[in-house]
Motif scaffolding. Structure first.
Motif, PDB file in Angstrom:
ATOM      1  N   LEU A  19       0.968  -1.024  -0.141  1.00  0.00           N
ATOM      2  CA  LEU A  19       0.115  -0.066  -0.101  1.00  0.00           C
ATOM      3  C   LEU A  19       0.850   1.111   0.036  1.00  0.00           C
ATOM      4  O   LEU A  19       0.640   2.254  -0.592  1.00  0.00           O
ATOM      5  CB  LEU A  19      -1.031  -0.074   1.055  1.00  0.00           C
ATOM      6  CG  LEU A  19      -2.003  -1.103   1.327  1.00  0.00           C
ATOM      7  CD1 LEU A  19      -2.737  -0.907   2.652  1.00  0.00           C
ATOM      8  CD2 LEU A  19      -2.866  -1.235   0.042  1.00  0.00           C
ATOM      9  N   GLU A  20       2.074   1.234   0.775  1.00  0.00           N
ATOM     10  CA  GLU A  20       2.884   2.270   0.873  1.00  0.00           C
ATOM     11  C   GLU A  20       3.463   2.477  -0.770  1.00  0.00           C
ATOM     12  O   GLU A  20       3.615   3.632  -0.926  1.00  0.00           O
ATOM     13  CB  GLU A  20       4.172   1.958   1.722  1.00  0.00           C
ATOM     14  CG  GLU A  20       4.924   2.980   1.986  1.00  0.00           C
ATOM     15  CD  GLU A  20       6.233   2.531   3.023  1.00  0.00           C
ATOM     16  OE1 GLU A  20       7.188   3.389   3.023  1.00  0.00           O
ATOM     17  OE2 GLU A  20       6.074   1.745   3.607  1.00  0.00           O
ATOM     18  N   ASN A  21       3.711   1.574  -1.427  1.00  0.00           N
ATOM     19  CA  ASN A  21       4.146   1.568  -2.741  1.00  0.00           C
ATOM     20  C   ASN A  21       3.255   2.335  -3.718  1.00  0.00           C
ATOM     21  O   ASN A  21       3.526   2.862  -4.539  1.00  0.00           O
ATOM     22  CB  ASN A  21       4.836   0.401  -3.357  1.00  0.00           C
ATOM     23  CG  ASN A  21       6.299  -0.080  -2.689  1.00  0.00           C
ATOM     24  OD1 ASN A  21       6.946   0.733  -2.193  1.00  0.00           O
ATOM     25  ND2 ASN A  21       6.352  -1.310  -2.575  1.00  0.00           N
ATOM     26  N   LEU A  22       1.915   2.030  -3.508  1.00  0.00           N
ATOM     27  CA  LEU A  22       1.020   2.513  -4.175  1.00  0.00           C
ATOM     28  C   LEU A  22       0.329   4.079  -3.826  1.00  0.00           C
ATOM     29  O   LEU A  22      -0.392   4.647  -4.356  1.00  0.00           O
ATOM     30  CB  LEU A  22      -0.119   1.520  -4.202  1.00  0.00           C
ATOM     31  CG  LEU A  22      -0.263   0.438  -4.786  1.00  0.00           C
ATOM     32  CD1 LEU A  22      -1.439  -0.196  -4.766  1.00  0.00           C
ATOM     33  CD2 LEU A  22      -0.014   0.349  -6.246  1.00  0.00           C
ATOM     34  N   GLY A  23       1.337   4.614  -2.775  1.00  0.00           N
ATOM     35  CA  GLY A  23       0.871   5.821  -2.332  1.00  0.00           C
ATOM     36  C   GLY A  23      -0.379   6.056  -1.689  1.00  0.00           C
ATOM     37  O   GLY A  23      -0.888   7.316  -1.674  1.00  0.00           O
ATOM     38  N   ILE A  24      -0.961   4.916  -1.061  1.00  0.00           N
ATOM     39  CA  ILE A  24      -2.248   5.089  -0.334  1.00  0.00           C
ATOM     40  C   ILE A  24      -1.970   6.017   0.956  1.00  0.00           C
ATOM     41  O   ILE A  24      -0.986   5.813   1.653  1.00  0.00           O
ATOM     42  CB  ILE A  24      -2.650   3.655   0.201  1.00  0.00           C
ATOM     43  CG1 ILE A  24      -2.799   2.812  -0.985  1.00  0.00           C
ATOM     44  CG2 ILE A  24      -3.807   3.691   0.944  1.00  0.00           C
ATOM     45  CD1 ILE A  24      -3.910   3.155  -1.977  1.00  0.00           C
ATOM     46  N   GLU A  25      -2.898   6.694   1.462  1.00  0.00           N
ATOM     47  CA  GLU A  25      -2.814   7.777   2.505  1.00  0.00           C
ATOM     48  C   GLU A  25      -2.424   6.853   3.848  1.00  0.00           C
ATOM     49  O   GLU A  25      -3.110   5.748   3.694  1.00  0.00           O
ATOM     50  CB  GLU A  25      -4.133   8.476   2.619  1.00  0.00           C
ATOM     51  CG  GLU A  25      -4.209   9.573   1.511  1.00  0.00           C
ATOM     52  CD  GLU A  25      -5.462  10.486   1.623  1.00  0.00           C
ATOM     53  OE1 GLU A  25      -5.953  10.519   2.548  1.00  0.00           O
ATOM     54  OE2 GLU A  25      -5.488  11.332   0.696  1.00  0.00           O
ATOM     55  N   ARG A  26      -1.903   7.507   4.675  1.00  0.00           N
ATOM     56  CA  ARG A  26      -1.408   6.756   5.961  1.00  0.00           C
ATOM     57  C   ARG A  26      -2.508   6.262   6.514  1.00  0.00           C
ATOM     58  O   ARG A  26      -2.699   5.126   6.908  1.00  0.00           O
ATOM     59  CB  ARG A  26      -0.583   7.717   6.718  1.00  0.00           C
ATOM     60  CG  ARG A  26      -0.214   7.059   8.066  1.00  0.00           C
ATOM     61  CD  ARG A  26       0.726   8.207   8.950  1.00  0.00           C
ATOM     62  NE  ARG A  26       0.951   7.466  10.148  1.00  0.00           N
ATOM     63  CZ  ARG A  26       1.904   6.569  10.371  1.00  0.00           C
ATOM     64  NH1 ARG A  26       2.659   6.099   9.251  1.00  0.00           N
ATOM     65  NH2 ARG A  26       2.079   6.067  11.819  1.00  0.00           N
ATOM     66  N   ASP A  27      -3.837   6.885   6.854  1.00  0.00           N
ATOM     67  CA  ASP A  27      -4.823   6.464   7.621  1.00  0.00           C
ATOM     68  C   ASP A  27      -5.486   5.635   7.150  1.00  0.00           C
ATOM     69  O   ASP A  27      -6.021   4.586   7.685  1.00  0.00           O
ATOM     70  CB  ASP A  27      -5.725   7.725   7.936  1.00  0.00           C
ATOM     71  CG  ASP A  27      -5.176   8.688   8.829  1.00  0.00           C
ATOM     72  OD1 ASP A  27      -4.309   8.435   9.485  1.00  0.00           O
ATOM     73  OD2 ASP A  27      -5.959   9.983   8.808  1.00  0.00           O
ATOM     74  N   GLU A  28      -5.695   5.467   5.624  1.00  0.00           N
ATOM     75  CA  GLU A  28      -6.294   4.363   5.073  1.00  0.00           C
ATOM     76  C   GLU A  28      -5.288   2.971   5.061  1.00  0.00           C
ATOM     77  O   GLU A  28      -5.852   1.999   5.531  1.00  0.00           O
ATOM     78  CB  GLU A  28      -6.598   4.529   3.470  1.00  0.00           C
ATOM     79  CG  GLU A  28      -7.380   3.477   2.752  1.00  0.00           C
ATOM     80  CD  GLU A  28      -7.475   3.850   1.375  1.00  0.00           C
ATOM     81  OE1 GLU A  28      -7.767   2.912   0.560  1.00  0.00           O
ATOM     82  OE2 GLU A  28      -7.417   5.097   0.756  1.00  0.00           O
ATOM     83  N   MET A  29      -3.971   3.218   4.897  1.00  0.00           N
ATOM     84  CA  MET A  29      -3.168   2.081   5.017  1.00  0.00           C
ATOM     85  C   MET A  29      -3.308   1.573   6.385  1.00  0.00           C
ATOM     86  O   MET A  29      -3.229   0.392   6.352  1.00  0.00           O
ATOM     87  CB  MET A  29      -1.743   2.810   4.666  1.00  0.00           C
ATOM     88  CG  MET A  29      -0.687   1.850   4.649  1.00  0.00           C
ATOM     89  SD  MET A  29       1.102   2.403   3.840  1.00  0.00           S
ATOM     90  CE  MET A  29       1.321   3.812   5.212  1.00  0.00           C
ATOM     91  N   ILE A  30      -3.294   2.225   7.232  1.00  0.00           N
ATOM     92  CA  ILE A  30      -3.329   1.824   8.769  1.00  0.00           C
ATOM     93  C   ILE A  30      -4.561   0.895   9.061  1.00  0.00           C
ATOM     94  O   ILE A  30      -4.730  -0.192   9.350  1.00  0.00           O
ATOM     95  CB  ILE A  30      -3.336   2.829   9.932  1.00  0.00           C
ATOM     96  CG1 ILE A  30      -1.716   3.186  10.007  1.00  0.00           C
ATOM     97  CG2 ILE A  30      -3.364   2.273  11.128  1.00  0.00           C
ATOM     98  CD1 ILE A  30      -1.597   4.465  10.732  1.00  0.00           C
TER      99      ILE A  30
END
Length: 284
Positions: free
Chosen positions: A113-124
């Motif tokens: 998700l980090e590599n796709l640039g997903i926002e931090r709150d959504e990633m968590i």
């Protein structure tokens, strides 16, 4: 049911190979199906998975023809990033799927998700959700290199599922695992089945295929030789002509059915079916 994947006249030959590993493969996958892809070694199961995921021909070269259609769009029309969100791929060896740069399981699962640039709150949120869904919250603070084989494969599955792919390819996930690790992985696959995920599973442990798969596709040299409901395919002794054993339950029932005093309505393929059928067959 909605068709999510269609393979049309697909063929592939590796560079320097004398002949194609398969030719003219044709099949469809409906959304929510759990498919077991079986066949003896060398018939092209992993090759097919590599094509569906785009590894062939991008990274592994050879002669390819035919079409792979995902959601009505040709595979080669998808960018690598979009394809990663469409199709998730879990490899045979979980250790090669671990990045090696993250210090906790939580961060490892979130890495894609980090590599796709997903926002931090959504990633968590998505990472916590998948940890809970797969019942591996207890692993979240562990270092990825300190896991057992079964735990590593479950983390590999989680790292794919957190991307929320529409199709999940799982290539012999238990080939390097002991019985406990195998049970852990199939517990996870059972969760996916309950949630009606679209899964294509390559696996040699036929008893587990019979327990989880709705449909079985049998590959033999050059193509697909059987395709149908799991009960119909795996209870048919013809499957053994292609190097695929019947399940232990089916084999026993088939041999008993040869006895005049044992009659089955249908040959069972798993334990639950066997209990009912054996009782009827033995007049218990």
């Amino acid at each position: 049911m909605n068709t999510i994947l269609e393979v049309k006249n697909l063929g592939f030959k590796y560079q320097l190979a004398d002949k194609p590993i398969f030719k003219n493969l044709n099949f469809k996958v409906n959304k929510g199906e759990f498919i077991g892809l079986v066949g003896k070694n060398g018939v092209g199961k992993t090759t097919l998975c590599n094509i569906l995921r785009g590894i062939i021909p991008e990274f592994i070269k050879g002669e390819i023809r035919g079409d792979v259609i995902i959601d009505g769009k040709n595979l080669n029309e998808y960018s690598r990033g979009v394809l990663a969100e469409k199709i998730g791929f879990v490899f045979q060896n979980p250790f090669i799927q671990i990045s090696g740069i993250k210090k906790t399981v939580f961060d490892e699962i979130a890495f894609g998700l980090e590599n796709l640039g997903i926002e931090r709150d959504e990633m968590i949120e998505r990472t916590n959700k998948i940890l809970k869904q797969l019942k591996i919250e207890y692993l979240k603070d562990k270092h990825p290199t300190q896991l057992s084989g079964g735990q590593s494969q479950r983390v590999a599955l989680a790292s794919v599922l957190v991307m929320e792919p529409e199709i999940i390819l799982v290539d012999e996930p238990t080939s390097q695992l002991d019985p406990i690790g195998t049970e852990e992985v199939f517990e996870t696959l059972g969760i996916l089945k309950e949630q009606n995920c679209t899964v294509i599973l390559v696996e040699h442990k036929i008893d587990l295929i019979c327990e989880y798969a709705d449909r079985v596709i049998v590959m033999n040299d050059g193509g697909i030789v059987m395709d149908g409901k799991t009960d119909d395919i795996m209870s048919n002794p013809i499957v053994e002509n292609y190097g695929v054993p019947m399940s232990k339950v089916s084999k026993l029932a088939y041999l008993l059915s040869k006895q005049n005093d044992v009659v089955f309505d249908k040959i069972p393929t798993n334990v639950d079916e066997a209990i009912n059928q054996f009782r009827k067959g033995l007049n218990l």
